[in-house]
Design an enzyme around this catalytic site. Structure first.
Site, PDB file in Angstrom:
ATOM      1  N   THR A  21       0.929  -1.008  -0.167  1.00  0.00           N
ATOM      2  CA  THR A  21       0.040  -0.166  -0.156  1.00  0.00           C
ATOM      3  C   THR A  21       0.533   1.130   0.778  1.00  0.00           C
ATOM      4  OG1 THR A  21      -1.717  -1.660   1.202  1.00  0.00           O
ATOM      5  CG2 THR A  21      -1.885   0.866   1.260  1.00  0.00           C
ATOM      6  N   LYS A  65       2.490   4.342  18.432  1.00  0.00           N
ATOM      7  CA  LYS A  65       2.398   6.247  17.898  1.00  0.00           C
ATOM      8  C   LYS A  65       2.721   6.647  19.151  1.00  0.00           C
ATOM      9  CE  LYS A  65      -0.364   4.150  13.960  1.00  0.00           C
ATOM     10  NZ  LYS A  65      -2.068   4.432  13.492  1.00  0.00           N
TER      11      LYS A  65
HETATM   12  N1  LIG Z   1      -1.271   1.041   4.429  1.00  0.00           N
HETATM   13  C1  LIG Z   1      -1.387   1.989   5.990  1.00  0.00           C
HETATM   14  O1  LIG Z   1      -2.122   2.821   6.271  1.00  0.00           O
HETATM   15  C2  LIG Z   1       0.183   2.494   6.422  1.00  0.00           C
HETATM   16  C3  LIG Z   1      -0.305   3.616   7.701  1.00  0.00           C
HETATM   17  C4  LIG Z   1       1.195   3.515   8.025  1.00  0.00           C
HETATM   18  C5  LIG Z   1       1.782   2.478   8.565  1.00  0.00           C
HETATM   19  N2  LIG Z   1       2.336   2.394   7.540  1.00  0.00           N
HETATM   20  C6  LIG Z   1       3.617   1.049   7.653  1.00  0.00           C
HETATM   21  O2  LIG Z   1       4.533   0.988   6.168  1.00  0.00           O
HETATM   22  C7  LIG Z   1       4.614   0.095   6.168  1.00  0.00           C
HETATM   23  C8  LIG Z   1       3.910  -0.880   5.213  1.00  0.00           C
HETATM   24  O3  LIG Z   1       2.631  -1.673   5.259  1.00  0.00           O
HETATM   25  P1  LIG Z   1       1.898  -1.224   3.940  1.00  0.00           P
HETATM   26  O4  LIG Z   1       0.651  -1.435   4.752  1.00  0.00           O
HETATM   27  O5  LIG Z   1       2.092  -1.108   2.664  1.00  0.00           O
HETATM   28  O6  LIG Z   1       2.296  -2.718   4.219  1.00  0.00           O
HETATM   29  P2  LIG Z   1       2.049  -4.095   2.762  1.00  0.00           P
HETATM   30  O7  LIG Z   1       0.489  -3.459   1.833  1.00  0.00           O
HETATM   31  O8  LIG Z   1       1.988  -5.618   3.325  1.00  0.00           O
HETATM   32  O9  LIG Z   1       3.266  -4.259   2.251  1.00  0.00           O
HETATM   33  C9  LIG Z   1       4.380  -4.601   2.206  1.00  0.00           C
HETATM   34  C10 LIG Z   1       5.086  -4.971   1.670  1.00  0.00           C
HETATM   35  O10 LIG Z   1       6.665  -5.059   1.926  1.00  0.00           O
HETATM   36  C11 LIG Z   1       7.026  -6.355   1.024  1.00  0.00           C
HETATM   37  N3  LIG Z   1       7.882  -7.506   1.824  1.00  0.00           N
HETATM   38  C12 LIG Z   1       7.368  -7.969   2.734  1.00  0.00           C
HETATM   39  N4  LIG Z   1       7.755  -8.817   3.804  1.00  0.00           N
HETATM   40  C13 LIG Z   1       9.580  -8.833   2.492  1.00  0.00           C
HETATM   41  C14 LIG Z   1      10.624  -9.216   2.578  1.00  0.00           C
HETATM   42  N5  LIG Z   1      11.465 -10.164   3.381  1.00  0.00           N
HETATM   43  N6  LIG Z   1      11.409  -8.503   1.615  1.00  0.00           N
HETATM   44  C15 LIG Z   1      11.305  -8.246   0.996  1.00  0.00           C
HETATM   45  N7  LIG Z   1      10.036  -7.404   0.784  1.00  0.00           N
HETATM   46  C16 LIG Z   1       9.218  -7.924   1.643  1.00  0.00           C
HETATM   47  C17 LIG Z   1       5.595  -6.941   0.580  1.00  0.00           C
HETATM   48  O11 LIG Z   1       6.208  -7.879  -0.515  1.00  0.00           O
HETATM   49  P3  LIG Z   1       5.029  -8.146  -1.610  1.00  0.00           P
HETATM   50  O12 LIG Z   1       3.822  -7.247  -2.352  1.00  0.00           O
HETATM   51  O13 LIG Z   1       5.918  -9.321  -2.570  1.00  0.00           O
HETATM   52  O14 LIG Z   1       4.099  -9.185  -0.538  1.00  0.00           O
HETATM   53  C18 LIG Z   1       5.164  -5.922   0.149  1.00  0.00           C
HETATM   54  O15 LIG Z   1       5.237  -4.846  -1.048  1.00  0.00           O
HETATM   55  C19 LIG Z   1       4.433  -1.036   7.712  1.00  0.00           C
HETATM   56  O16 LIG Z   1       5.708  -0.536   8.626  1.00  0.00           O
HETATM   57  C20 LIG Z   1       3.218  -0.063   8.153  1.00  0.00           C
HETATM   58  O17 LIG Z   1       2.704   0.101   9.133  1.00  0.00           O
HETATM   59  C21 LIG Z   1       0.800   1.688   7.175  1.00  0.00           C
END
Ligand SMILES: NC(=O)c1ccc[n+]([C@@H]2O[C@H](COP(=O)([O-])OP(=O)(O)OC[C@H]3O[C@@H](n4cnc5c(N)ncnc54)[C@H](OP(=O)(O)O)[C@@H]3O)[C@@H](O)[C@H]2O)c1
Length: 349
Positions: free
Chosen positions: A14, A207
């Site tokens: 995301t 947070k």
């Molecule tokens: N989503 C939100 O609204 C939000 C808000 C604030 C903060 N955050 C923070 O932002 C961060 C990312 O969140 P997200 O929602 O974007 O997570 P997400 O949609 O689950 O995406 C995680 C990404 O990391 C990749 N990944 C996971 N393990 C990996 C590894 N071992 N090697 C390489 N790539 C790896 C995944 O690859 P694949 O796609 O290939 O599986 C995916 O692209 C987190 O720390 C979360 O707490 C998110």
């Protein structure tokens, strides 16, 4: 031609995709504002073949985020994988050791390892920034570290988990029980893979612990946050509160008391007419109080692709402009170890 700032982005979920989108869509305006181009050299994720809705073949690919963090053509390592340990921590450490600045959205990692990572970054003369880790698009970290740097901060409070606020407001509006609305939130994809992170108050507690460190010049102490989630809130609780003119919110409060640092993330009664009481759905609110400024109320989207990527870009732009602020607003070695005040009664509002 000015030297570009070259990003290596680990994680294309995301938030990662949101950052790629902004860098591509706003290339011109970013360059104008930073005085240099912002480019992406390389990316990493688990699956190379997944369609991510943005063209990523323009960038070098790394299967291993640690290898990405060490690349010579990366100036800033952007960690958007998540998880307190594992690849996120290993790659962040590798990036710092390789002399890269780091931007992350990872509150879980920083709430546990923030002190050590900040010290490591400072020892290498690098910055580690995390605007996106707290309340998504709301610039709470920047407000505390920069805009309010001339204040003694007296209190930080807020609603910092949109999923919990969604569940509580939906229960009230639709007169539905907790389990029914929890199931709805799950179907809508609003919950973390481990829902206790949301409804148990852990994510919001991370947070709060990060904001408290900046606000009070103390080491991040997540273990000292008095945590209580929303799992035991019933529709009867909500309706009784409403009859008395209150709404129930999962509210975080941090303040320095004579007994030490008090940090609480608990369901609280807030007056319906107050800014916190009027907060609907998945919106977040962070309230900052300083001795000179008084009260500042920041309200906005606490999650989602655009808002979170917007916050990541705020840190990237600071680095591009040469603005170098310590992770927690002062050198990590100067952060104090506060006594943890025992939680005392309901939150004032
Ligand atoms: N989503 C939100 O609204 C939000 C808000 C604030 C903060 N955050 C923070 O932002 C961060 C990312 O969140 P997200 O929602 O974007 O997570 P997400 O949609 O689950 O995406 C995680 C990404 O990391 C990749 N990944 C996971 N393990 C990996 C590894 N071992 N090697 C390489 N790539 C790896 C995944 O690859 P694949 O796609 O290939 O599986 C995916 O692209 C987190 O720390 C979360 O707490 C998110």
């Amino acid at each position: 031609m000015t030297t570009p700032l070259r990003l290596g982005i680990a994680g294309l979920g995301t938030v990662g995709v949101g950052v790629v989108r902004i860098v591509r869509k706003h290339a011109k305006v970013l360059e104008a504002r930073a005085g240099r181009p912002i480019t992406i050299s390389a990316v990493a994720a688990r699956s190379r073949s997944k369609d991510r809705g943005v063209p990523i073949t323009d960038y070098a690919w790394e299967d291993d985020p640690v290898a990405l963090a060490r690349r010579d053509d990366v100036d800033v390592f952007v960690e958007l994988m998540g998880g307190s340990d594992g690849p996120a921590k290993a790659a962040t450490e590798a990036a710092i050791a390789a002399g890269k600045d780091v931007v992350t959205a990872n509150k879980a990692m920083l709430a546990i390892h923030g002190q050590a990572l900040a010290e490591a970054a400072e020892a290498e003369g690098r910055v580690l920034r995390f605007e996106a880790a707290v309340a998504g698009g709301i610039p709470a970290v920047k407000a505390l570290t920069e805009s309010l740097a001339g204040n003694e901060i007296t209190r930080v409070l807020g609603v910092m988990n949109g999923t919990c606020n969604y569940i509580l407001t939906r229960m009230e509006k639709a007169h539905l029980g907790y389990n029914k609305v929890f199931a709805e939130a799950s179907d809508l994809g609003y919950l973390e893979a481990d829902p206790r992170l949301d409804v148990g108050g852990i994510d919001a507690g991370h947070k709060l612990a990060l904001l408290a460190a900046i606000a009070f010049g103390t080491r991040v102490d997540f273990d000292a946050v008095a945590l209580e989630g929303i799992e035991r809130i019933t529709i009867e609780d909500i309706e009784r509160a409403s009859d008395m003119g209150y709404r129930i919110k999962l509210l975080g409060v941090a303040r320095m008391t004579g007994r030490g640092l008090e940090q609480r993330m608990q369901p609280c009664l807030v007056p319906k007419g107050s800014p916190l009481g009027r907060l609907e759905g998945a919106t977040n609110m962070v309230v900052l109080e300083g001795d000179s400024v008084g009260q500042i109320v920041l309200r906005g989207a606490g999650a989602g692709e655009g808002p979170t990527a917007s916050a990541v870009m705020s840190d990237v732009m600071d680095i591009a402009r040469g603005t170098r602020v310590s992770t927690f607003g002062q050198p990590a070695g100067t952060l104090e170890r506060p006594a943890a005040a025992a939680s005392a009664g309901p939150a004032p509002h």
